[in-house]
Motif scaffolding. Structure first.
Motif, PDB file in Angstrom:
ATOM      1  N   ASP A 299      31.500  44.165  32.495  1.00 49.61           N
ATOM      2  CA  ASP A 299      31.042  43.312  33.594  1.00 49.61           C
ATOM      3  C   ASP A 299      31.063  41.835  33.188  1.00 49.61           C
ATOM      4  O   ASP A 299      31.420  40.966  33.985  1.00 49.61           O
ATOM      5  CB  ASP A 299      29.622  43.702  34.007  1.00 49.61           C
TER       6      ASP A 299
ATOM      7  N   GLY B  90      34.524  40.707  33.448  1.00 42.82           N
ATOM      8  CA  GLY B  90      34.933  40.673  34.847  1.00 42.82           C
ATOM      9  C   GLY B  90      34.392  39.479  35.606  1.00 42.82           C
ATOM     10  O   GLY B  90      34.985  39.040  36.597  1.00 42.82           O
ATOM     11  N   GLU B  91      33.268  38.962  35.166  1.00 39.00           N
ATOM     12  CA  GLU B  91      32.702  37.772  35.808  1.00 39.00           C
ATOM     13  C   GLU B  91      33.457  36.501  35.440  1.00 39.00           C
ATOM     14  O   GLU B  91      33.293  35.470  36.096  1.00 39.00           O
ATOM     15  CB  GLU B  91      31.228  37.628  35.403  1.00 39.00           C
TER      16      GLU B  91
ATOM     17  N   GLY C  68      40.133  37.315  36.028  1.00 42.32           N
ATOM     18  CA  GLY C  68      40.653  38.141  37.111  1.00 42.32           C
ATOM     19  C   GLY C  68      40.629  39.615  36.751  1.00 42.32           C
ATOM     20  O   GLY C  68      40.736  39.986  35.570  1.00 42.32           O
ATOM     21  N   ARG C  69      40.521  40.473  37.779  1.00 37.45           N
ATOM     22  CA  ARG C  69      40.352  41.912  37.530  1.00 37.45           C
ATOM     23  C   ARG C  69      41.484  42.495  36.701  1.00 37.45           C
ATOM     24  O   ARG C  69      41.272  43.388  35.881  1.00 37.45           O
ATOM     25  CB  ARG C  69      40.235  42.654  38.859  1.00 37.45           C
ATOM     26  N   TYR C  70      42.722  42.020  36.921  1.00 38.10           N
ATOM     27  CA  TYR C  70      43.856  42.607  36.200  1.00 38.10           C
ATOM     28  C   TYR C  70      43.813  42.279  34.703  1.00 38.10           C
ATOM     29  O   TYR C  70      44.488  42.927  33.897  1.00 38.10           O
ATOM     30  CB  TYR C  70      45.178  42.141  36.817  1.00 38.10           C
ATOM     31  N   LYS C  71      43.007  41.288  34.332  1.00 36.52           N
ATOM     32  CA  LYS C  71      42.883  40.929  32.921  1.00 36.52           C
ATOM     33  C   LYS C  71      41.770  41.698  32.201  1.00 36.52           C
ATOM     34  O   LYS C  71      41.728  41.723  30.970  1.00 36.52           O
ATOM     35  CB  LYS C  71      42.620  39.429  32.772  1.00 36.52           C
ATOM     36  N   VAL C  72      40.861  42.306  32.960  1.00 32.99           N
ATOM     37  CA  VAL C  72      39.722  42.995  32.356  1.00 32.99           C
ATOM     38  C   VAL C  72      40.189  44.291  31.702  1.00 32.99           C
ATOM     39  O   VAL C  72      40.876  45.099  32.345  1.00 32.99           O
ATOM     40  CB  VAL C  72      38.650  43.315  33.419  1.00 32.99           C
TER      41      VAL C  72
ATOM     42  N   LYS D 231      40.715  47.956  30.708  1.00 30.58           N
ATOM     43  CA  LYS D 231      40.340  49.182  31.401  1.00 30.58           C
ATOM     44  C   LYS D 231      39.464  50.068  30.524  1.00 30.58           C
ATOM     45  O   LYS D 231      38.709  50.895  31.023  1.00 30.58           O
ATOM     46  CB  LYS D 231      41.594  49.929  31.844  1.00 30.58           C
TER      47      LYS D 231
END
Length: 505
Positions: free
Chosen positions: A466, A469-470, A473-477, A479
């Motif tokens: 999290d 993610g803050e 960008g989501r694609y960089k977080v 998995k």
């Protein structure tokens, strides 16, 4: 003098500042006059044993005055100095010595067993022990003691090879960068100009001298100016604080983990660091939190970017710019030039990533006996291809994004692991972190992070995801996130991403 290379430096310094202290090791000081006499004796002794122009002389051991004396003696003869990484395995050292065609190996006594084993594989190899014993073929001090200290002035040009510095070989067979005397001199001049060194520098060398950054960014520039180098055989937190206070250290270089260890020590709040003028930090991305921690003590970590093939300085962030440019690698060294290039050869817009290309008199002309790899490393107009990706803003400040080979594509978007790693390092419970790309049926590739916690049981992986993610960008977080006790490192101390991939995919 006919010698226009590094080998002339001890003579030139001895005639200019003979009584200045050149080296300090284990409490023993030597002046430039003494350094010159020892280098000349060593060079004459090696010459009497058949060594001369173009011959390769290697050194295996920790930081020691003998390292510098061998380097300068080789330069006096027009021979080639080959510093060996003491962290390499015996098989890797054999490959390096065989590839370079080394004739003489000067070694520290703690590496005597390795040296003798190497001689079994390479019967032509002549051994010289810095600290001799009954098993030594020849002693370093004995050779200096029986040889005349008459000044030897061979004709050595600035374009002749001075050193062969082998890369770590993490992506294949190690290759030796062919550094000329001119490359080393121009790099030292870059440092003198950009860092603003003086003849009163007292430089602490506690990172290995076989690394081009320690040798090229602090040691040689200090000796060029007539300052003092304090040689330490290994990095130790307590000893470092002692030396800074007792020797009034003004300049040092270290990788981020070294500066991190100092700042986490109980001695950090009360240590007398008032003598420090320049703290050069490189070899890996520098966490922003670490930069701020030093800034709170009134100390600027001068970040930079370099490579062995540039002797090694390319970019440097000045102390004045460091507080406002956290995370940047700086501007090109004074006598060097940098440009960025898209894959299609065009110039990227400000803020857009591109490969770092380097040109200048500090850039080597190629690799030892590797014509094909040399050709692939340079553009048609002579710029060296670094394999690193950077952005540059409208003011000319560069930020290193990542290695081209480490970048992965997730859902059509480029992801640079170094950017994600920098965010992971901001988390207070993370001690170390690295990111790799792994296959994914939906996105092609996604990120996997491997992190080391500061304290057992302190790190909540869901909360860490999290946290990232803050900020990205989501694609960089990533998995997925794996916990590890430590990160595997290669011979140069950098995180070994090949080992990470084997262990975590």
């Amino acid at each position: 003098m006919r010698n226009q290379g590094l080998g002339s430096w001890p003579v030139r310094r001895a005639r200019s500042t003979p009584d200045n202290v050149a080296t300090i090791h284990r409490g023993r000081t030597r002046t430039y006059r003494e350094l010159c006499a020892r280098v000349q004796a060593l060079a004459n002794g090696l010459h009497e044993r058949g060594l001369g122009k173009g011959d390769r002389i290697a050194y295996l051991g920790p930081n020691h005055p003998a390292f510098l004396e061998t380097l300068f003696a080789a330069g006096t003869l027009g021979a080639v100095f080959v510093p060996l990484n003491t962290r390499l395995a015996e098989a890797e050292l054999e490959l390096t010595l065989r590839d370079s065609g080394t004739e003489v190996l000067v070694h520290d006594q703690r590496h005597a067993d390795t040296a003798h084993a190497l001689r079994e594989c390479l019967p032509h190899l002549r051994l010289i022990a810095v600290t001799a014993d009954e098993t030594s073929h020849e002693g370093f001090e004995a050779l200096i003691g029986v040889s005349p200290a008459d000044i030897r002035d061979e004709s050595v040009g600035s374009d002749e090879t001075a050193l062969v510095l082998y890369t770590s070989g993490t992506t294949g067979r190690p290759k030796g960068a062919r550094m000329s005397h001119g490359n080393a001199v121009w790099n030292a001049l870059n440092v003198v100009v950009d860092v603003d060194l003086t003849s009163t520098e007292v430089t602490l060398l506690n990172a290995p001298l076989f690394h081009s950054a320690t040798l090229g960014m602090t040691c040689l520039p200090t000796l060029l100016k007539g300052g003092t180098v304090v040689l330490e055989e290994e990095f130790d937190v307590g000893t470092t604080f002692d030396l800074i206070e007792q020797r009034r250290i003004t300049l040092t270089f270290g990788v981020p983990t070294m500066f991190e260890a100092l700042s986490r020590s109980p001695r950090w709040p009360g240590a007398d660091l008032s003598s420090l003028r320049f703290l050069l930090c490189g070899g890996a991305p520098v966490p922003e939190e670490l930069i701020r921690r030093y800034d709170e003590r009134g100390l600027s970590l001068m970040q930079g970017y370099g490579m062995t093939e540039a002797s090694p300085g390319v970019l440097l962030l000045s102390a004045a710019d460091s507080p406002a440019r956290i995370g940047y690698a700086g501007k090109p060294a004074f006598f060097s030039d940098v440009r960025l290039e898209r894959p299609d050869g065009t110039v990227p817009d400000p803020g857009e990533p591109g490969e770092v290309l380097v040109s200048g008199p500090n850039v080597v002309d190629g690799y030892w006996q590797r014509p094909e790899e040399t050709g692939n490393a340079f553009t048609e107009d002579g710029w060296f291809r670094s394999g690193d990706v950077a952005t540059v803003d409208e003011d000319g400040f560069h930020r290193i994004v990542d290695r081209i080979k480490d970048m992965f594509i997730s859902g059509g978007e480029n992801v640079y692991p170094a950017e994600v790693e920098a965010v992971l390092h901001e988390h207070p419970a993370v001690a170390e972190a690295t990111v790799i790309g792994v296959p994914d049926n939906t996105w092609g590739e996604v990120g996997k992070a491997v992190v080391v916690a500061r304290s057992e049981g302190e790190l909540d992986l869901a909360e860490l995801a999290d946290f990232v993610g803050e900020r990205l960008g989501r694609y960089k977080v990533p998995k997925s996130i794996d916990l590890a006790d430590e990160l595997p490192r290669g011979a140069t101390g950098k995180v070994d991403k090949s080992a990470i991939r084997r262990q975590h995919t």
